[in-house]
Design a protein around this motif. Structure first.
Motif, short mmCIF file in Angstrom:
data_model
loop_
_atom_site.label_atom_id
_atom_site.label_comp_id
_atom_site.label_asym_id
_atom_site.label_seq_id
_atom_site.Cartn_x
_atom_site.Cartn_y
_atom_site.Cartn_z
N LEU A 119 11.10 -6.22 5.73
CA LEU A 119 10.30 -5.09 6.20
C LEU A 119 8.83 -5.50 6.22
CD1 LEU A 119 11.95 -2.24 4.10
CD2 LEU A 119 12.61 -3.09 6.36
N ILE A 120 8.15 -5.22 7.34
CA ILE A 120 6.72 -5.48 7.43
C ILE A 120 5.99 -4.19 7.10
CG2 ILE A 120 4.81 -6.08 8.97
CD1 ILE A 120 6.54 -8.12 10.24
N LEU A 121 5.20 -4.25 6.02
CA LEU A 121 4.58 -3.06 5.44
C LEU A 121 3.08 -3.29 5.22
CD1 LEU A 121 7.34 -2.45 2.75
CD2 LEU A 121 7.07 -1.19 4.90
N PRO A 122 2.31 -2.20 5.14
CA PRO A 122 0.87 -2.34 4.87
C PRO A 122 0.63 -2.88 3.47
CG PRO A 122 1.54 -0.03 4.84
CD PRO A 122 2.70 -0.79 5.36
N MET A 123 -0.33 -3.80 3.37
CA MET A 123 -0.55 -4.55 2.13
C MET A 123 -1.83 -4.10 1.44
SD MET A 123 -0.98 -8.67 1.88
CE MET A 123 -2.44 -8.56 2.91
N LYS A 124 -1.80 -4.07 0.13
CA LYS A 124 -3.02 -3.84 -0.64
C LYS A 124 -3.94 -5.07 -0.51
CE LYS A 124 -0.89 -0.92 -4.21
NZ LYS A 124 -0.53 -0.81 -5.64
N LYS A 125 -5.20 -4.83 -0.24
CA LYS A 125 -6.14 -5.93 -0.05
C LYS A 125 -6.28 -6.76 -1.33
CE LYS A 125 -8.97 -3.72 3.51
NZ LYS A 125 -10.34 -3.25 3.88
N GLY A 126 -6.38 -8.08 -1.11
CA GLY A 126 -6.64 -8.98 -2.23
C GLY A 126 -5.47 -9.24 -3.13
N GLN A 148 12.00 3.11 3.27
CA GLN A 148 12.69 3.34 2.00
C GLN A 148 14.18 3.55 2.22
OE1 GLN A 148 11.23 3.21 -1.23
NE2 GLN A 148 13.43 3.07 -1.66
N GLN A 149 14.52 4.23 3.30
CA GLN A 149 15.94 4.44 3.62
C GLN A 149 16.65 3.11 3.86
OE1 GLN A 149 15.65 7.09 6.96
NE2 GLN A 149 15.56 8.94 5.69
N LEU A 150 15.97 2.19 4.54
CA LEU A 150 16.56 0.86 4.77
C LEU A 150 16.66 0.06 3.47
CD1 LEU A 150 14.95 -0.25 8.17
CD2 LEU A 150 17.20 0.79 7.76
N ILE A 151 15.66 0.19 2.63
CA ILE A 151 15.72 -0.47 1.31
C ILE A 151 16.92 0.02 0.52
CG2 ILE A 151 14.57 -0.59 -0.93
CD1 ILE A 151 11.89 -0.60 0.62
N ASP A 152 17.10 1.34 0.52
CA ASP A 152 18.22 1.92 -0.23
C ASP A 152 19.57 1.46 0.31
OD1 ASP A 152 16.35 3.29 -1.74
OD2 ASP A 152 16.55 5.17 -0.61
N GLU A 153 19.63 1.23 1.62
CA GLU A 153 20.90 0.88 2.25
C GLU A 153 21.20 -0.61 2.23
OE1 GLU A 153 24.50 1.61 4.18
OE2 GLU A 153 23.06 3.08 3.39
N PHE A 154 20.18 -1.45 2.42
CA PHE A 154 20.44 -2.87 2.71
C PHE A 154 19.87 -3.85 1.69
CE2 PHE A 154 20.48 -0.88 7.01
CZ PHE A 154 21.82 -1.12 7.31
N TRP A 155 19.09 -3.39 0.72
CA TRP A 155 18.57 -4.33 -0.27
C TRP A 155 19.41 -4.31 -1.53
CZ3 TRP A 155 12.52 -4.43 -0.92
CH2 TRP A 155 11.95 -4.97 0.25
N PRO A 156 19.62 -5.43 -2.18
CA PRO A 156 19.23 -6.76 -1.70
C PRO A 156 20.09 -7.18 -0.51
CG PRO A 156 20.54 -6.96 -3.71
CD PRO A 156 20.30 -5.49 -3.50
N GLY A 157 19.48 -7.95 0.40
CA GLY A 157 20.20 -8.37 1.59
C GLY A 157 19.29 -8.97 2.65
N PRO A 158 19.85 -9.32 3.80
CA PRO A 158 19.12 -10.08 4.82
C PRO A 158 18.25 -9.20 5.72
CG PRO A 158 21.38 -9.80 5.53
CD PRO A 158 21.29 -9.19 4.15
N LEU A 159 17.35 -8.43 5.12
CA LEU A 159 16.48 -7.53 5.86
C LEU A 159 15.06 -7.64 5.33
CD1 LEU A 159 16.18 -5.17 7.94
CD2 LEU A 159 16.49 -3.62 6.00
N GLU A 219 0.82 -1.21 0.00
CA GLU A 219 0.00 0.00 0.00
C GLU A 219 0.85 1.26 0.00
OE1 GLU A 219 -3.36 1.94 -0.41
OE2 GLU A 219 -3.50 -0.20 0.01
N ARG A 220 1.85 1.30 0.87
CA ARG A 220 2.74 2.47 0.94
C ARG A 220 4.05 2.06 1.59
NH1 ARG A 220 2.84 4.37 6.10
NH2 ARG A 220 1.20 3.57 7.49
N ILE A 221 5.09 2.81 1.33
CA ILE A 221 6.41 2.55 1.91
C ILE A 221 6.81 3.77 2.73
CG2 ILE A 221 8.83 2.02 1.46
CD1 ILE A 221 7.96 0.81 -1.20
N PRO A 222 6.82 3.67 4.06
CA PRO A 222 7.24 4.81 4.88
C PRO A 222 8.65 5.27 4.54
CG PRO A 222 6.22 3.09 6.23
CD PRO A 222 6.42 2.51 4.87
N GLU A 223 8.92 6.52 4.82
CA GLU A 223 10.21 7.10 4.45
C GLU A 223 11.38 6.32 5.05
OE1 GLU A 223 12.73 11.31 4.95
OE2 GLU A 223 10.62 11.19 5.57
N LYS A 224 11.27 5.95 6.32
CA LYS A 224 12.38 5.23 6.96
C LYS A 224 12.55 3.83 6.37
CE LYS A 224 12.60 7.77 11.31
NZ LYS A 224 12.55 7.70 12.79
#
Length: 343
Positions: free
Chosen positions: A98-105, A85-96, A78-83
């Motif tokens: 993230l639990i994020l809000p999901m679009k229904k269905g 996104q910062q972790l995605i930019d720093e650690f992906w791809p990698g062993p991290l 559904e959305r990616i909080p700013e922080k």
């Protein structure tokens, strides 16, 4: 069920065959940099159910969805909080994770245990990442082992637990990190580490500032938001105790156990092994000067005892800084938080 075993040395066609199995709703075990995962199409409820059946996994234990590129999240997040996104930019791809809000269905309900959030990560292992890229679907993939057992860090471990229960295994050699991914929950006001793993708390806080840490164990009536929070995990056949004390205390505990007829095994560092003189089955998992080695060898060490006559395992606790936090999380889960503590 016949389980196909493929080696990456067999050529690129195995990726194509494995991807086709996943698209057909079958299960395939494959290597990531953390542990081997048991994959199924995360949008296909019947396919995801095969994961739970093969592993004997409780239905309220959610799965982590694996992707080949961050852009795939547009389909189901559904959305990616700013922080985040910062972790995605720093650690992906990698062993991290993230639990994020999901679009229904979008993601199968049994993959998320009915929650409105989903755990997602992009692995860095070239074999796992290439399989995900070719499959071109979000893949739910918990560790490829029987539920509660030590996670698999080699294809052999997967064979021991799941042969005859899954469609295929891709042998990509030993994994790198050897422990599951760190899980960070972004559903609350402050990011919360639900499970320590390959990215340390210190590394995360360097990027996004302070985070909370969830309690190690949750109550029976609570629904876990991430794997590894509620149930006994990572345990070999023999009971495990963490032993905290000097060498004399260790040798005293060994002697007392043997007097009771126990066959004792030790899961310890190179340093402690050089000090303990008792003649027992000892598995050394590395030097405390290289904690990454201990993390990588931990699950294999625990599993090795299942091939011995050991009836009781004494394990060494480690410093909790850095990757040590994840190591101790797994050891305490394997031991059920049972300690023997000297003066």
């Amino acid at each position: 069920m016949e389980t196909k075993l493929w080696s990456i040395d067999q050529g690129r066609h195995i990726y194509m065959e494995a991807a086709e199995l996943l698209r057909q709703g079958e299960t395939v075990a494959f290597p990531t940099e953390t542990v081997y995962g048991l994959g199924a199409d995360a949008t296909n409820e019947k396919a995801v159910q095969k994961i739970f059946e093969a592993k004997g996994r409780p239905a309220d234990n959610p799965l982590i969805v694996h992707i080949a590129s961050a852009s795939q999240m547009d389909e189901f997040i559904e959305r990616i909080p700013e922080k985040a996104q910062q972790l995605i930019d720093e650690f992906w791809p990698g062993p991290l994770t993230l639990i994020l809000p999901m679009k229904k269905g979008t993601i199968a309900k049994n993959a998320t245990a009915g929650l409105d959030t989903v755990g997602v990560r992009m692995p860095v292992h070239p074999v796992g990442l290439e399989l995900l890229r070719i499959t071109d679907r979000p893949i739910a993939a918990p560790s490829a082992n029987r539920s509660g057992r030590p996670s698999p860090t080699t294809a052999r471990h997967v064979e021991e637990d799941l042969t005859g229960k899954i469609s295929a295994i891709i042998d990509g050699g030993s994994t790198g990190v050897g422990l599951e991914s760190t899980v960070v929950d972004f559903a609350g006001e402050m990011p919360t580490i639900l499970r320590p793993g390959g990215v340390s708390t210190e590394q995360i806080e360097e990027v996004i500032g302070p985070v909370k840490s969830a309690k190690n164990v949750i109550a029976k009536e609570e629904a876990p938001k991430a794997p590894g929070m509620k149930y006994t995990h990572y345990a070999p056949e023999a009971p495990v105790y963490l032993v905290k004390g000097d060498v004399a205390f260790w040798e005293e505990q060994i002697e007392q156990a043997e007097q009771k007829g126990e066959s004792v095994g030790l899961l310890i560092s190179d340093e402690l092994a050089s000090e303990i003189k008792a003649a027992v089955n000892t598995i050394k998992i590395g030097s405390t000067q290289k904690m990454e080695d201990i993390a990588r060898r931990l699950y294999d060490g625990l599993r090795l005892f299942d091939h011995t006559d050991v009836t009781l395992i004494f394990a060494e606790p480690f410093d909790r800084s850095g990757i040590g936090e994840a190591i101790m999380n797994r050891l305490e889960k394997a031991a059920g938080n049972k300690y023997l503590i000297g003066d």
